[in-house]
Design a protein around this motif. Structure first.
Motif, short mmCIF file in Angstrom:
data_model
loop_
_atom_site.label_atom_id
_atom_site.label_comp_id
_atom_site.label_asym_id
_atom_site.label_seq_id
_atom_site.Cartn_x
_atom_site.Cartn_y
_atom_site.Cartn_z
N ALA A 36 -12.41 -32.41 -74.88
CA ALA A 36 -11.89 -33.16 -76.29
C ALA A 36 -10.62 -33.94 -76.07
O ALA A 36 -10.89 -35.00 -76.46
N LEU A 37 -9.49 -33.30 -75.46
CA LEU A 37 -8.46 -34.21 -75.07
C LEU A 37 -8.68 -35.40 -74.49
O LEU A 37 -8.19 -36.51 -74.68
N ILE A 38 -9.71 -35.17 -73.34
CA ILE A 38 -9.95 -36.33 -72.29
C ILE A 38 -10.69 -37.30 -73.06
O ILE A 38 -10.37 -38.38 -73.06
N LEU A 39 -11.72 -37.18 -73.81
CA LEU A 39 -12.32 -38.09 -74.67
C LEU A 39 -11.51 -38.78 -75.56
O LEU A 39 -11.79 -40.11 -75.92
N ARG A 40 -10.44 -38.11 -76.21
CA ARG A 40 -9.72 -38.77 -77.49
C ARG A 40 -8.61 -39.54 -76.53
O ARG A 40 -8.46 -40.86 -77.08
N LEU A 41 -8.09 -38.98 -75.47
CA LEU A 41 -6.75 -39.92 -74.95
C LEU A 41 -7.09 -40.87 -73.95
O LEU A 41 -6.41 -41.78 -73.72
N ARG A 42 -8.58 -40.82 -73.57
CA ARG A 42 -8.88 -41.84 -72.44
C ARG A 42 -9.14 -43.31 -73.21
O ARG A 42 -9.18 -44.11 -72.58
N VAL A 43 -9.02 -43.02 -74.64
CA VAL A 43 -9.06 -44.42 -75.33
C VAL A 43 -7.66 -44.65 -75.94
O VAL A 43 -7.27 -45.95 -75.80
N LEU A 44 -6.80 -43.70 -76.54
CA LEU A 44 -5.62 -43.80 -77.12
C LEU A 44 -4.35 -44.41 -75.89
O LEU A 44 -3.85 -45.47 -76.13
N VAL A 45 -4.54 -43.54 -74.92
CA VAL A 45 -3.40 -43.69 -74.01
C VAL A 45 -3.54 -45.35 -73.35
O VAL A 45 -2.66 -45.91 -73.06
N PRO A 46 -4.69 -45.55 -72.87
CA PRO A 46 -4.76 -47.17 -72.31
C PRO A 46 -4.24 -48.07 -73.07
O PRO A 46 -3.67 -49.21 -72.73
N ILE A 47 -4.71 -47.91 -74.54
CA ILE A 47 -4.36 -49.19 -75.57
C ILE A 47 -2.80 -49.30 -75.58
O ILE A 47 -2.21 -50.06 -75.65
N LEU A 48 -2.33 -47.97 -75.85
CA LEU A 48 -0.93 -47.69 -75.76
C LEU A 48 -0.18 -48.19 -74.47
O LEU A 48 0.91 -49.09 -74.75
N PHE A 49 -0.55 -47.76 -73.45
CA PHE A 49 -0.11 -48.32 -72.03
C PHE A 49 -0.17 -49.93 -71.94
O PHE A 49 0.98 -50.53 -71.49
N VAL A 50 -1.21 -50.44 -72.32
CA VAL A 50 -1.45 -51.88 -72.01
C VAL A 50 -0.52 -52.53 -72.84
O VAL A 50 0.31 -53.68 -72.53
N LEU A 51 -0.42 -52.30 -74.24
CA LEU A 51 0.57 -52.84 -75.06
C LEU A 51 2.12 -52.67 -74.78
O LEU A 51 2.88 -53.73 -74.59
N THR A 52 2.40 -51.45 -74.24
CA THR A 52 3.69 -51.38 -73.97
C THR A 52 3.94 -52.25 -72.46
O THR A 52 4.99 -52.64 -72.50
N ALA A 53 3.15 -52.32 -71.49
CA ALA A 53 3.16 -53.08 -70.30
C ALA A 53 3.51 -54.40 -70.68
O ALA A 53 4.04 -55.20 -70.01
N ILE A 54 2.41 -55.15 -71.55
CA ILE A 54 2.66 -56.39 -71.94
C ILE A 54 4.15 -56.71 -72.38
O ILE A 54 4.54 -57.73 -72.09
N SER A 55 4.28 -56.17 -73.51
CA SER A 55 5.65 -56.29 -73.99
C SER A 55 6.71 -55.96 -73.22
O SER A 55 7.71 -56.74 -73.13
N ALA A 56 6.85 -55.13 -72.10
CA ALA A 56 7.87 -54.85 -71.30
C ALA A 56 7.91 -55.98 -70.26
O ALA A 56 9.13 -56.30 -70.00
#
Length: 145
Positions: A36-56
């Protein structure tokens, strides 16, 4: 920096709160929660990471000579470590874990979980360090102005 803080917070809670607590569950429940965590976080974390990386990277490029530049570089490098360990290490294990049958997991599932946990310490630490580096860079900028 806000996004890096959110990413670091998410990684900290999942690593040292959620996953540590999974060991208290029986095996089928533990596998179901992991899935259940994998299914939820495999959507949330990539979005958060991409936005973080782009801004950084944008801040790094736009302010390449200001105070804290070295710490911004270190933060981007930490994000690079985070994504490499994720893509090469934890994602393949996560993909395989989604196919596990909770009542009949593969014989090596505990070894795979231990490997995932070791890799996750690296990736969560990288996210936390990235935030610390970006925070230090901002502090140096504020002190320099």
């Amino acid at each position: 920096m806000l996004l890096a803080g959110i990413l670091a917070g998410e990684e900290f809670v999942v690593r040292y709160g959620v996953h540590v607590s999974l060991a208290a569950l029986d095996e089928p429940s533990q596998i179901k929660v992991r899935q259940a965590l994998i299914l939820r976080l495999r959507v949330l974390v990539p979005i958060l990471f991409v936005l973080t990386a782009i801004s950084a990277v944008a801040v790094l490029v736009l302010d390449s000579s200001g105070p804290g530049f070295g710490f911004r570089c270190a933060g981007v490098f930490a994000l690079l470590i985070f994504i490499l360990v994720t893509a090469i290490g934890t994602v393949p294990i996560n993909k395989g874990a989604l196919a596990w049958q909770p009542d009949a997991p593969p014989s090596n599932w505990k070894a795979l979980v231990r490997r995932w946990e070791r890799l996750d310490v690296i990736r969560s630490s990288a996210a936390i360090l990235a935030f610390a580096f970006f925070l230090t860079a901002v502090a140096l900028q504020v002190a320099g102005n």
